[in-house]
Motif scaffolding. Sequence first.
Motif, PDB file in Angstrom:
ATOM      1  N   HIS A   7       0.826  -1.206   0.000  1.00  0.00           N
ATOM      2  CA  HIS A   7       0.000   0.000   0.000  1.00  0.00           C
ATOM      3  C   HIS A   7       0.863   1.260   0.000  1.00  0.00           C
ATOM      4  O   HIS A   7       0.349   2.355  -0.214  1.00  0.00           O
ATOM      5  CB  HIS A   7      -0.962  -0.003   1.189  1.00  0.00           C
ATOM      6  CG  HIS A   7      -0.304   0.136   2.515  1.00  0.00           C
ATOM      7  ND1 HIS A   7       0.419  -0.885   3.097  1.00  0.00           N
ATOM      8  CD2 HIS A   7      -0.249   1.168   3.398  1.00  0.00           C
ATOM      9  CE1 HIS A   7       0.884  -0.499   4.261  1.00  0.00           C
ATOM     10  NE2 HIS A   7       0.485   0.748   4.483  1.00  0.00           N
ATOM     11  N   ARG A   8       2.149   1.102   0.237  1.00  0.00           N
ATOM     12  CA  ARG A   8       3.069   2.241   0.195  1.00  0.00           C
ATOM     13  C   ARG A   8       3.770   2.365  -1.156  1.00  0.00           C
ATOM     14  O   ARG A   8       4.540   3.304  -1.356  1.00  0.00           O
ATOM     15  CB  ARG A   8       4.136   2.092   1.299  1.00  0.00           C
ATOM     16  CG  ARG A   8       3.573   2.060   2.711  1.00  0.00           C
ATOM     17  CD  ARG A   8       2.991   3.384   3.123  1.00  0.00           C
ATOM     18  NE  ARG A   8       2.497   3.355   4.503  1.00  0.00           N
ATOM     19  CZ  ARG A   8       1.825   4.358   5.072  1.00  0.00           C
ATOM     20  NH1 ARG A   8       1.564   5.446   4.371  1.00  0.00           N
ATOM     21  NH2 ARG A   8       1.407   4.263   6.319  1.00  0.00           N
ATOM     22  N   SER A   9       3.505   1.437  -2.051  1.00  0.00           N
ATOM     23  CA  SER A   9       4.133   1.502  -3.373  1.00  0.00           C
ATOM     24  C   SER A   9       3.613   2.702  -4.140  1.00  0.00           C
ATOM     25  O   SER A   9       2.493   3.178  -3.923  1.00  0.00           O
ATOM     26  CB  SER A   9       3.839   0.219  -4.157  1.00  0.00           C
ATOM     27  OG  SER A   9       2.450   0.117  -4.440  1.00  0.00           O
ATOM     28  N   LYS A  10       4.441   3.195  -5.067  1.00  0.00           N
ATOM     29  CA  LYS A  10       4.020   4.365  -5.848  1.00  0.00           C
ATOM     30  C   LYS A  10       2.788   4.042  -6.682  1.00  0.00           C
ATOM     31  O   LYS A  10       1.959   4.924  -6.941  1.00  0.00           O
ATOM     32  CB  LYS A  10       5.158   4.855  -6.735  1.00  0.00           C
ATOM     33  CG  LYS A  10       5.642   3.908  -7.791  1.00  0.00           C
ATOM     34  CD  LYS A  10       6.753   4.541  -8.612  1.00  0.00           C
ATOM     35  CE  LYS A  10       7.387   3.650  -9.634  1.00  0.00           C
ATOM     36  NZ  LYS A  10       6.594   2.692 -10.339  1.00  0.00           N
ATOM     37  N   GLU A  11       2.638   2.757  -7.069  1.00  0.00           N
ATOM     38  CA  GLU A  11       1.480   2.382  -7.874  1.00  0.00           C
ATOM     39  C   GLU A  11       0.179   2.522  -7.083  1.00  0.00           C
ATOM     40  O   GLU A  11      -0.812   3.062  -7.590  1.00  0.00           O
ATOM     41  CB  GLU A  11       1.628   0.936  -8.379  1.00  0.00           C
ATOM     42  CG  GLU A  11       2.684   0.744  -9.430  1.00  0.00           C
ATOM     43  CD  GLU A  11       4.078   0.517  -8.828  1.00  0.00           C
ATOM     44  OE1 GLU A  11       5.035   0.355  -9.608  1.00  0.00           O
ATOM     45  OE2 GLU A  11       4.186   0.486  -7.567  1.00  0.00           O
ATOM     46  N   PHE A  12       0.176   2.036  -5.836  1.00  0.00           N
ATOM     47  CA  PHE A  12      -1.071   2.155  -5.083  1.00  0.00           C
ATOM     48  C   PHE A  12      -1.281   3.554  -4.522  1.00  0.00           C
ATOM     49  O   PHE A  12      -2.420   4.012  -4.424  1.00  0.00           O
ATOM     50  CB  PHE A  12      -1.179   1.138  -3.949  1.00  0.00           C
ATOM     51  CG  PHE A  12      -2.510   1.250  -3.258  1.00  0.00           C
ATOM     52  CD1 PHE A  12      -3.667   0.821  -3.893  1.00  0.00           C
ATOM     53  CD2 PHE A  12      -2.630   1.857  -2.016  1.00  0.00           C
ATOM     54  CE1 PHE A  12      -4.918   0.983  -3.301  1.00  0.00           C
ATOM     55  CE2 PHE A  12      -3.876   2.020  -1.407  1.00  0.00           C
ATOM     56  CZ  PHE A  12      -5.023   1.577  -2.057  1.00  0.00           C
ATOM     57  N   VAL A  13      -0.223   4.225  -4.156  1.00  0.00           N
ATOM     58  CA  VAL A  13      -0.374   5.615  -3.703  1.00  0.00           C
ATOM     59  C   VAL A  13      -1.053   6.441  -4.793  1.00  0.00           C
ATOM     60  O   VAL A  13      -1.914   7.285  -4.511  1.00  0.00           O
ATOM     61  CB  VAL A  13       0.991   6.219  -3.316  1.00  0.00           C
ATOM     62  CG1 VAL A  13       0.874   7.728  -3.109  1.00  0.00           C
ATOM     63  CG2 VAL A  13       1.527   5.558  -2.048  1.00  0.00           C
ATOM     64  N   ALA A  14      -0.721   6.145  -6.052  1.00  0.00           N
ATOM     65  CA  ALA A  14      -1.361   6.841  -7.168  1.00  0.00           C
ATOM     66  C   ALA A  14      -2.841   6.495  -7.259  1.00  0.00           C
ATOM     67  O   ALA A  14      -3.678   7.355  -7.565  1.00  0.00           O
ATOM     68  CB  ALA A  14      -0.654   6.487  -8.474  1.00  0.00           C
ATOM     69  N   VAL A  15      -3.196   5.236  -6.983  1.00  0.00           N
ATOM     70  CA  VAL A  15      -4.597   4.818  -6.977  1.00  0.00           C
ATOM     71  C   VAL A  15      -5.378   5.589  -5.913  1.00  0.00           C
ATOM     72  O   VAL A  15      -6.459   6.135  -6.179  1.00  0.00           O
ATOM     73  CB  VAL A  15      -4.709   3.297  -6.719  1.00  0.00           C
ATOM     74  CG1 VAL A  15      -6.153   2.912  -6.371  1.00  0.00           C
ATOM     75  CG2 VAL A  15      -4.255   2.517  -7.931  1.00  0.00           C
ATOM     76  N   MET A  16      -4.825   5.630  -4.714  1.00  0.00           N
ATOM     77  CA  MET A  16      -5.512   6.321  -3.620  1.00  0.00           C
ATOM     78  C   MET A  16      -5.680   7.806  -3.922  1.00  0.00           C
ATOM     79  O   MET A  16      -6.756   8.381  -3.697  1.00  0.00           O
ATOM     80  CB  MET A  16      -4.739   6.125  -2.319  1.00  0.00           C
ATOM     81  CG  MET A  16      -5.386   6.807  -1.112  1.00  0.00           C
ATOM     82  SD  MET A  16      -7.002   6.122  -0.655  1.00  0.00           S
ATOM     83  CE  MET A  16      -6.476   4.745   0.376  1.00  0.00           C
ATOM     84  N   LYS A  17      -4.643   8.411  -4.436  1.00  0.00           N
ATOM     85  CA  LYS A  17      -4.708   9.839  -4.755  1.00  0.00           C
ATOM     86  C   LYS A  17      -5.765  10.115  -5.810  1.00  0.00           C
ATOM     87  O   LYS A  17      -6.563  11.053  -5.698  1.00  0.00           O
ATOM     88  CB  LYS A  17      -3.341  10.324  -5.228  1.00  0.00           C
ATOM     89  CG  LYS A  17      -3.286  11.815  -5.541  1.00  0.00           C
ATOM     90  CD  LYS A  17      -1.872  12.241  -5.954  1.00  0.00           C
ATOM     91  CE  LYS A  17      -1.817  13.734  -6.264  1.00  0.00           C
ATOM     92  NZ  LYS A  17      -0.443  14.154  -6.666  1.00  0.00           N
ATOM     93  N   GLU A  18      -5.794   9.272  -6.847  1.00  0.00           N
ATOM     94  CA  GLU A  18      -6.777   9.473  -7.925  1.00  0.00           C
ATOM     95  C   GLU A  18      -8.197   9.223  -7.429  1.00  0.00           C
ATOM     96  O   GLU A  18      -9.126   9.955  -7.794  1.00  0.00           O
ATOM     97  CB  GLU A  18      -6.467   8.543  -9.092  1.00  0.00           C
ATOM     98  CG  GLU A  18      -7.364   8.783 -10.296  1.00  0.00           C
ATOM     99  CD  GLU A  18      -7.036   7.913 -11.491  1.00  0.00           C
ATOM    100  OE1 GLU A  18      -7.684   8.104 -12.548  1.00  0.00           O
ATOM    101  OE2 GLU A  18      -6.157   7.034 -11.378  1.00  0.00           O
ATOM    102  N   ALA A  19      -8.396   8.199  -6.597  1.00  0.00           N
ATOM    103  CA  ALA A  19      -9.733   7.887  -6.086  1.00  0.00           C
ATOM    104  C   ALA A  19     -10.272   9.035  -5.242  1.00  0.00           C
ATOM    105  O   ALA A  19     -11.440   9.428  -5.369  1.00  0.00           O
ATOM    106  CB  ALA A  19      -9.698   6.597  -5.271  1.00  0.00           C
ATOM    107  N   ARG A  20      -9.435   9.590  -4.383  1.00  0.00           N
ATOM    108  CA  ARG A  20      -9.869  10.697  -3.529  1.00  0.00           C
ATOM    109  C   ARG A  20     -10.199  11.927  -4.359  1.00  0.00           C
ATOM    110  O   ARG A  20     -11.208  12.608  -4.130  1.00  0.00           O
ATOM    111  CB  ARG A  20      -8.780  11.010  -2.499  1.00  0.00           C
ATOM    112  CG  ARG A  20      -8.632   9.918  -1.442  1.00  0.00           C
ATOM    113  CD  ARG A  20      -7.353  10.028  -0.618  1.00  0.00           C
ATOM    114  NE  ARG A  20      -7.170  11.371  -0.107  1.00  0.00           N
ATOM    115  CZ  ARG A  20      -6.064  12.103  -0.290  1.00  0.00           C
ATOM    116  NH1 ARG A  20      -5.048  11.623  -0.988  1.00  0.00           N
ATOM    117  NH2 ARG A  20      -5.986  13.311   0.220  1.00  0.00           N
TER     118      ARG A  20
END
Length: 356
Positions: free
Chosen positions: A40-53
């Motif tokens: 969940h700290r990977s740049k790939e998932f951080v990007a998912v969370m940022k985009e979802a929010r």
Amino acid sequence: MKKHNFSAGPCILPQEVFQQASEAVLDFNGTGLSILEISHRSKEFVAVMKEARALALDLLGLSGKGYHAVFLQGGASMEFLRVPYNLMTVNGKAAYLDTGTWASGAIKEAKAFGDTVVVASSKPENYNHIPKSFEIPTDADYFHCTSNNTIYGTQMRQFPETNVPLVCDMSSDIFSRTLDFSKFDLIYAGAQKNMGPAGTTLVVIKEGLLNKTGRSIPNILNYQQHIDKESMYNTPPVFAVYTSLLTLKWLQNLGGIPAIEKVNEAKAALLYNEIDRNPLFKGTAATEDRSKMNATFLLENEAHAALFDNLWKNAGISGLNGHRSVGGYRASMYNALPLESVQVLVDAMKELERIA
């Protein structure tokens, strides 16, 4: 046979979202890792969370208007607790509108924090309508309401004008209709109706609302902690957030809330017209408060129940049974349910009329 899913939740999601999510379970964005195992700290998932929010705020028309969006865990039931913890001041007061089981649950939690005023309730009538005439105390720390009631099939058409912060549980109708969402100071919604699978809750919070209670709040229950940590205070529900992002992107590609609202209006009109026309059925909710997400109805004669049940089950319909507190039937018509499925249900109702 094609299935027509009228389940109240967890509910139907777009088929393309199922496809994309299933592919990500095997290989997420070409990483060679499953979305179920990616950090969940990977740049790939951080990007998912940022985009979802960001996309959640954009679809609600709240981008750049001083709101934060966070994805949390515990379902809307956790927000029953978190809301008073974060908004009710020590020795303070909160106002609640009681329109159903979930509103009642929120009231119960709030009572542990201070004076909880129920401004109106439709419980004596088995929650078959939305109370209209009530006054909100001007010294309340906030006013809480539930926009849609899945069990009883009622939905708020209008929201009160008030000078106190307006809080709304929109778990079962968020992203389904156009509203001026800037009227709300805090919105929360479990994902499992119009946004994604069970496991995450979207909370939208207006800046300046927090840090006024005078109480010490445990970090895990503190909205400010989750805002500051960008929904990463603890390990987020990675798959639920990712699938919610896919669903929000699907909605965006359709044309956003205004586009899906037209579809939802058509689905509700088709079914309610048949309930009113067909002499074998009757609705349970007050006409002016009927939910466009959850239509509740009964048979006029229970002797027809076995025959009707066979008809809709043989047509591939699933999840139509009503909640035990209301009985009868409940057709949940969330965003991803196609108009075709409602037509199949209406055809079964017409067939019952023909052969009964």
